[in-house]
Design a protein around this motif. Structure first.
Motif, short mmCIF file in Angstrom:
data_model
loop_
_atom_site.label_atom_id
_atom_site.label_comp_id
_atom_site.label_asym_id
_atom_site.label_seq_id
_atom_site.Cartn_x
_atom_site.Cartn_y
_atom_site.Cartn_z
N MET A 1 50.62 51.91 40.17
CA MET A 1 49.84 50.97 40.95
C MET A 1 49.00 51.75 41.97
N VAL A 2 47.77 51.33 42.13
CA VAL A 2 46.86 51.90 43.11
C VAL A 2 46.71 50.88 44.24
N THR A 3 46.77 51.36 45.49
CA THR A 3 46.70 50.47 46.64
C THR A 3 45.82 51.09 47.72
N ALA A 4 45.07 50.25 48.42
CA ALA A 4 44.27 50.69 49.57
C ALA A 4 44.07 49.50 50.50
N THR A 5 43.94 49.79 51.79
CA THR A 5 43.71 48.75 52.79
C THR A 5 42.42 49.06 53.54
N THR A 6 41.55 48.07 53.63
CA THR A 6 40.29 48.17 54.37
C THR A 6 40.20 46.98 55.31
N GLN A 7 40.01 47.24 56.58
CA GLN A 7 39.82 46.19 57.59
C GLN A 7 40.88 45.09 57.48
N GLY A 8 42.12 45.50 57.22
CA GLY A 8 43.22 44.56 57.18
C GLY A 8 43.39 43.79 55.90
N VAL A 9 42.65 44.15 54.86
CA VAL A 9 42.81 43.50 53.55
C VAL A 9 43.31 44.56 52.57
N LYS A 10 44.49 44.31 52.01
CA LYS A 10 45.15 45.26 51.11
C LYS A 10 44.88 44.88 49.66
N ILE A 11 44.39 45.85 48.90
CA ILE A 11 44.09 45.68 47.48
C ILE A 11 45.10 46.50 46.69
N SER A 12 45.78 45.86 45.74
CA SER A 12 46.73 46.54 44.86
C SER A 12 46.34 46.24 43.42
N ILE A 13 46.33 47.29 42.57
CA ILE A 13 45.83 47.15 41.20
C ILE A 13 46.82 47.73 40.21
N GLU A 14 47.09 46.96 39.15
CA GLU A 14 47.87 47.41 38.02
C GLU A 14 47.01 47.26 36.77
N THR A 15 47.12 48.20 35.83
CA THR A 15 46.34 48.11 34.60
C THR A 15 47.27 48.08 33.38
N ILE A 16 46.79 47.43 32.32
CA ILE A 16 47.54 47.35 31.07
C ILE A 16 46.55 47.50 29.91
N TYR A 17 46.81 48.47 29.05
CA TYR A 17 45.99 48.64 27.85
C TYR A 17 46.27 47.49 26.89
N GLN A 18 45.22 46.90 26.34
CA GLN A 18 45.33 45.76 25.43
C GLN A 18 45.14 46.24 23.99
#
Length: 128
Positions: free
Chosen positions: A1-18
Motif C-alpha cells: 500500500m502507498v500512502t501520503a498526506t497533504t494538507q490533512g488529507v490522507k490518500i492510501s492506494i492498493e492495486t490489483i492486477y486483473q
C-alpha cells in the motif's frame, strides 16, 4: 500500500492486477486500484476534480482529467473516509500512476491540491 498526506488529507492506494480482463497477446494489461481518502482535518472537504499521469514502461504518458471520481464529488466530514475502486489499462506489464485531487473546504469554499502519490502497476509474474 502507498500512502501520503497533504494538507490533512490522507490518500492510501492498493492495486490489483486483473488477469481475467487482460490480454497478454494483444498488450492489454488491466489493473484495479482502491483509493481511500481520509479527512484528518477539523473541517469538511469536498473532492471536486482529479488529474492523473499514467506511465507505461514503453515511455508513453497519458493524462486524464475530470470532475470528481467514479461519477461523484464526495463531501468528506472530519475523521471520515471515502473509498472508491477504479481501473487503468496499460500497453506494458509495468507502469505507474500519480496525480492530484482538487479539494475544497466546504466552510469557506477555498480550493486546495491533494497529491496522489505515485504507485506502481506491475503484472505479478514480472516480479518472479
Amino acid at each position: 500500500m502507498v500512502t501520503a498526506t497533504t494538507q490533512g488529507v490522507k490518500i492510501s492506494i492498493e492495486t490489483i492486477y486483473q488477469d481475467h480482463q487482460s490480454d497478454w497477446a494483444n498488450a492489454h494489461f488491466m489493473f484495479a486500484y482502491r483509493i481511500s481518502i481520509e479527512n484528518l482535518t477539523d473541517y469538511a472537504v469536498q473532492l471536486l476534480s482529479r488529474k492523473w499521469l499514467i506511465f507505461d514502461s514503453n515511455g508513453t504518458l497519458r493524462e486524464v482529467e475530470g470532475q470528481g471520481v467514479v461519477g461523484e464529488q464526495p463531501i468528506i466530514e472530519p475523521g471520515e473516509s471515502y473509498v472508491y475502486v477504479s481501473g487503468c489499462n496499460l500497453k506494458t506489464e509495468i507502469g505507474s500512476m500519480r496525480g492530484y485531487y482538487v479539494m475544497q473546504r466546504v466552510s469557506d469554499e477555498k480550493n486546495f491540491i491533494v497529491d496522489i502519490p505515485e504507485f506502481e502497476l506491475v503484472v505479478p509474474y514480472k516480479l518472479n
